[in-house]
Scaffold this active site. Sequence first.
Site, PDB file in Angstrom:
ATOM      1  N   SER A  51       0.796  -1.223   0.000  1.00  0.00           N
ATOM      2  CA  SER A  51       0.000   0.000   0.000  1.00  0.00           C
ATOM      3  C   SER A  51       0.827   1.270   0.000  1.00  0.00           C
ATOM      4  O   SER A  51       0.356   2.304  -0.458  1.00  0.00           O
ATOM      5  CB  SER A  51      -0.974  -0.005   1.175  1.00  0.00           C
ATOM      6  OG  SER A  51      -0.301  -0.268   2.377  1.00  0.00           O
ATOM      7  N   HIS A  81      -5.535  -2.926  -2.876  1.00  0.00           N
ATOM      8  CA  HIS A  81      -5.162  -1.959  -3.912  1.00  0.00           C
ATOM      9  C   HIS A  81      -5.117  -2.566  -5.302  1.00  0.00           C
ATOM     10  O   HIS A  81      -4.775  -1.882  -6.268  1.00  0.00           O
ATOM     11  CB  HIS A  81      -3.816  -1.319  -3.574  1.00  0.00           C
ATOM     12  CG  HIS A  81      -3.848  -0.546  -2.302  1.00  0.00           C
ATOM     13  ND1 HIS A  81      -4.339   0.730  -2.219  1.00  0.00           N
ATOM     14  CD2 HIS A  81      -3.506  -0.907  -1.031  1.00  0.00           C
ATOM     15  CE1 HIS A  81      -4.268   1.144  -0.967  1.00  0.00           C
ATOM     16  NE2 HIS A  81      -3.781   0.172  -0.230  1.00  0.00           N
ATOM     17  N   LYS A 134     -11.811   1.432  -1.772  1.00  0.00           N
ATOM     18  CA  LYS A 134     -10.759   1.997  -2.608  1.00  0.00           C
ATOM     19  C   LYS A 134     -11.267   2.117  -4.044  1.00  0.00           C
ATOM     20  O   LYS A 134     -12.022   3.027  -4.346  1.00  0.00           O
ATOM     21  CB  LYS A 134      -9.484   1.188  -2.415  1.00  0.00           C
ATOM     22  CG  LYS A 134      -8.915   1.556  -1.044  1.00  0.00           C
ATOM     23  CD  LYS A 134      -7.923   0.647  -0.438  1.00  0.00           C
ATOM     24  CE  LYS A 134      -7.524   1.199   0.931  1.00  0.00           C
ATOM     25  NZ  LYS A 134      -7.019   0.195   1.843  1.00  0.00           N
TER      26      LYS A 134
HETATM   27  C1  LIG Z   1      -6.895   0.087   3.278  1.00  0.00           C
HETATM   28  C2  LIG Z   1      -6.337  -1.270   3.538  1.00  0.00           C
HETATM   29  C3  LIG Z   1      -6.929  -2.123   4.461  1.00  0.00           C
HETATM   30  C4  LIG Z   1      -8.030  -1.667   5.368  1.00  0.00           C
HETATM   31  O1  LIG Z   1      -9.218  -1.588   4.702  1.00  0.00           O
HETATM   32  P1  LIG Z   1     -10.374  -0.641   5.283  1.00  0.00           P
HETATM   33  O2  LIG Z   1     -11.571  -1.086   4.589  1.00  0.00           O
HETATM   34  O3  LIG Z   1      -9.945   0.752   4.964  1.00  0.00           O
HETATM   35  O4  LIG Z   1     -10.403  -0.891   6.759  1.00  0.00           O
HETATM   36  C5  LIG Z   1      -6.436  -3.410   4.570  1.00  0.00           C
HETATM   37  N1  LIG Z   1      -5.393  -3.814   3.822  1.00  0.00           N
HETATM   38  C6  LIG Z   1      -4.763  -3.002   2.949  1.00  0.00           C
HETATM   39  C7  LIG Z   1      -3.618  -3.522   2.169  1.00  0.00           C
HETATM   40  C8  LIG Z   1      -5.216  -1.700   2.788  1.00  0.00           C
HETATM   41  O5  LIG Z   1      -4.600  -0.887   1.956  1.00  0.00           O
END
Ligand SMILES: *Cc1c(COP(=O)(O)O)cnc(C)c1O
Length: 407
Positions: free
Chosen positions: A187, A215, A244
């Site tokens: 990330s 992602h 996302k």
């Molecule tokens: C954003 C993210 C999460 C968390 O997800 P949310 O729905 O925002 O709690 C978990 N793993 C990765 C790799 C992320 O980038």
Amino acid sequence: MSVPKSSRRSLDERLAVELGRLREQNLYRVRRVVEGRHGAEIVVEGRRCVGFCSNDYLGLAADPRVAAAARRALDQSGTGSGAAALVSGYNAEHRRLEEALAAFVQRPRALLFSSGWAANLGVLRALLGREDTLIADELNHASLIDGGRLAGARYLRVAHRDLAAYEAALREAPEADALVATDSVFSMDGDLAPLPELARLCAEYRAPLMVDDAHGFGVLGAGGRGAIEHCSTIPDIYVATLGKSLGVAGAFVAGSAALIEYLIQRARTWVFSTAPPPALAAAARRALEIVQAEPERRERLDRNIRRFREGARQLGIPLGLPDSRLPAPDSAAATPIQPLILGAEARALALSRFLFERGYWVAAIRPPTVPPGTSRLRITLSAAHAPEQIDGLLAALRDGLEAERNA
Ligand SMILES: *Cc1c(COP(=O)(O)O)cnc(C)c1O
């Protein structure tokens, strides 16, 4: 000897000391207030600028069709799900979304969670106990790290993307008691895990593979099916988020019927948590339809990523990571996350501030989100960006780095 009660510091006094320390170290964080909707253009702190730090990779966070689907479901189902899913909170909208997600990623079943954080904690706590071993990349998302800790499992941190280290860890772990977990797209670095090779290793050592595709989902692969499609790898446990590229909120786990049934019995972050609003599920399902029906969004994103990288190369802006422990810049080429590593916290903050003055919003990312000494601008591209906006950011970055050299 006990401390006299009167000389004990209050909670607030202790916190004030801690906060002062964070300020001194340039690690203090603040929120900036966004007015209105997300998009390439965004109003932040009352100021219109071009945003390059959201995860809204496909420009769906403010898509009117997704909002309309949510509104329809709100009219029909109201706001709240009413309860946890096992009690009375499991709405037909939740089921429709789970079925659509499972079909999309071509896995037998899917289970909707309220967040990616909850999904990772719930899965790891459910599947691992003290006698088990979690083998995990050192740059995994914080939720995978905390999930392993919560489970109390033995934790083997593997050097970033290091297959030899994975194999050594698998050889050391007792057979059938080890689970391998990795981000697909890291990330903060934007590079990819070596999923096909990892899947082969896991099969050889009979360890389940868990992939967090937060992602990659919606973004990678011609059809947007994420890491599964891009790497032709089917993990035993697939986790992706809906906040996302889908522009909504929530997350899901996909896998075998046995996995999903087990999680329904045992994933505590799911069992003991109110089911998400049905409208959220309806919105995510509409966004998923758009992801499938409009591959041109991924094509535009891809062109934008390439424009940015090529422009940076021409201007001598050093994207990626100089540290040899970390991946070569090329390996990040396919993802919308393009880091500019600056090292010191103050440097990242100063460049972020310079860009903001010029009308570009790129947040500075500092420890503990990234390892010490690797503070950075995490630049993210979206299908919503126009070519001129990307060129404008590049020019501002060039000027900012030049001003820094002349200071
Ligand atoms: C954003 C993210 C999460 C968390 O997800 P949310 O729905 O925002 O709690 C978990 N793993 C990765 C790799 C992320 O980038």
